[in-house]
Design an enzyme around this catalytic site. Structure first.
Site, short mmCIF file in Angstrom:
data_model
loop_
_atom_site.label_atom_id
_atom_site.label_comp_id
_atom_site.label_asym_id
_atom_site.label_seq_id
_atom_site.Cartn_x
_atom_site.Cartn_y
_atom_site.Cartn_z
N TYR A 142 8.45 15.01 5.95
CA TYR A 142 7.30 15.89 6.10
C TYR A 142 7.60 17.04 7.07
CZ TYR A 142 4.55 12.29 3.72
OH TYR A 142 4.06 11.37 2.83
N LYS A 187 15.03 2.49 2.66
CA LYS A 187 15.66 2.56 1.32
C LYS A 187 17.16 2.70 1.54
CE LYS A 187 15.29 2.88 -3.21
NZ LYS A 187 14.94 1.72 -4.04
N ASP A 219 10.63 -0.38 -2.08
CA ASP A 219 10.05 -0.75 -3.38
C ASP A 219 9.64 -2.23 -3.36
OD1 ASP A 219 12.78 -1.03 -3.06
OD2 ASP A 219 13.31 -0.57 -5.12
N ASP A 243 3.15 6.41 5.21
CA ASP A 243 1.96 7.07 4.66
C ASP A 243 1.48 6.27 3.44
OD1 ASP A 243 0.05 8.92 4.05
OD2 ASP A 243 1.42 10.53 3.48
N ASP A 247 -1.68 3.09 3.32
CA ASP A 247 -2.83 3.22 2.41
C ASP A 247 -2.93 2.01 1.49
OD1 ASP A 247 -3.70 5.60 3.42
OD2 ASP A 247 -3.81 6.62 1.49
#
Ligand code: NAD
Length: 352
Positions: A142, A187, A219, A243, A247
């Site tokens: 980001y 990852k 994942d 992020d 959620d």
């Protein structure tokens, strides 16, 4: 104890839920003999209307001067034009950056009394769900270099050892006061930045021999969260993965109006806010659930001020109200007693 708190109501339901957070804070002040000096400042759409900017300099200065910041929510249809140069969420990003908050701490917990609100089956949630996602907030993709190159576009994920170490320590310190297990999510099978993340987290873990470190690919983590959520306690992850996963975790609880968050930096100062937005659809109707804000107050007392007993007192009061079947409309079920925002705030304050 004397503490200075900057309070930002913001827009929409922000004003109503902050009023209840403050009601509870005042009750704690009275019961435990503390002094909390409140300094109300403006940010978001209301600041755009008044000053032409989402985060006036005086607001940022007041927040920097405070021991902690309590925030409602910002935004609303009036300021929602995505092409506008000045937007309410610039206030949020500017505040987090200005306070140098690099760690976002988001607990997600299914309250026994609200288990039916979870979208997961009883058999999956019956072992309990009480986790904290620790998300790196000021680095990664980001904030990396981005751009367009002809008909392609790119974003860069970049982390330094320093950035990884400091967020890892936040997670391990939290884990020491909980179940002493950290799942670090990356990852590393594909991304070089994740390989550095994994190496660095392993080094930090050596400082905490009592805490078990589990590495998990993102994942798999997304899948495990809904398959066997009880295995997690503290989940440590990068900005983008955090992020998404925070959620996902919040939805497992089934009640957005219940979830608090903290953003902290190097010192003890922190920014405390509910995870939900300004809910313009119910603003001004005394319908909003104030519990996320009240629990944000509890996080502030615990994390920034070290007032563990006071924080636990708030948690217990919330629990007892829920156990007695009192609900705001968003979490109401058959047979529950539905209360408005103010009535819920008053009842929780009374239980304190
Ligand atoms: P939202 O979280 O405001 O609302 C989503 C849904 O959840 C709505 O139906 C709302 O009524 C409900 N809801 C949210 N909080 C609730 C509460 N405490 N009690 C009961 N119901 C609640 O998200 P949205 O609708 O996507 O966004 C509305 C505005 O809020 C937008 O302008 C958005 O930019 C802003 N926003 C601000 C923040 C923030 O300030 N941190 C975060 C997210 C969205």
């Amino acid at each position: 104890m004397v503490k200075n708190i900057a309070v930002i109501e913001g827009d929409g339901i922000g004003i109503e839920i902050i009023a209840e957070g403050v009601r509870v804070l005042k009750k704690i002040e009275e019961k435990f003999g503390h002094t909390f000096n409140l300094n109300y400042v403006e940010m978001g759409g209301c600041a755009i209307d008044k000053y032409g900017v989402a985060l006036p300099d005086e607001t940022l200065a007041a927040c920097k001067a405070a021991d902690a910041v309590l925030l409602g929510a910002v935004g609303g249809p009036k300021w929602d034009d995505p092409t506008a140069k000045v937007r309410p969420e610039q206030g949020l990003l500017g505040l987090r950056a200005g306070l140098e908050c690099f760690a976002n701490i988001r607990p997600a917990k299914v309250y026994k009394a609200l288990a039916a609100a979870s979208p997961l089956k009883d058999s999956i949630i019956s072992d309990g769900f009480d986790i904290v996602v620790v998300r790196e907030l000021t680095g990664g993709i980001y904030f990396g270099e981005r751009g367009r190159d002809g008909d392609s576009a790119y974003d860069t994920e970049k982390y330094s050892v320093y950035e990884i170490e400091r967020i890892a320590r936040v997670a391990f310190n939290l884990a020491m006061g909980r179940k002493k297990i950290v799942h670090s999510v990356d990852k590393a099978n594909v991304l070089e930045s994740s390989r550095l993340w994994r190496e660095t987290v392993a080094k930090v873990a050596k400082e905490y021999p009592e805490v078990e470190l589990v590495n998990m690919l993102v994942d798999n983590a997304a899948m495990q969260l809904v398959r066997n959520p009880a295995q997690f306690d503290v989940m440590l992850t990068s900005n983008m993965f955090g992020d998404i996963l925070s959620d996902e975790a919040s939805q497992i609880t089934g009640s957005i109006g219940m979830l608090a968050s903290a953003s902290t930096g190097a010192g003890t100062r922190g920014l405390y806010e509910p995870i939900h937005g300004s809910a313009p659809d119910i603003a001004g109707q005394n319908k909003a659930n104030p519990i996320a804000t009240i629990l944000s107050v509890a996080m502030m007392l615990d994390i920034s001020f070290g007032l563990k007993e006071e924080a636990a007192t708030i948690d217990n009061a919330v629990n007892s109200v829920l156990e007695d079947n009192y609900r705001t409309i968003d979490i109401a079920s058959e047979g529950s007693v539905v209360l408005g925002t103010q009535e819920m705030g008053k009842l929780i304050a009374e239980r304190i």
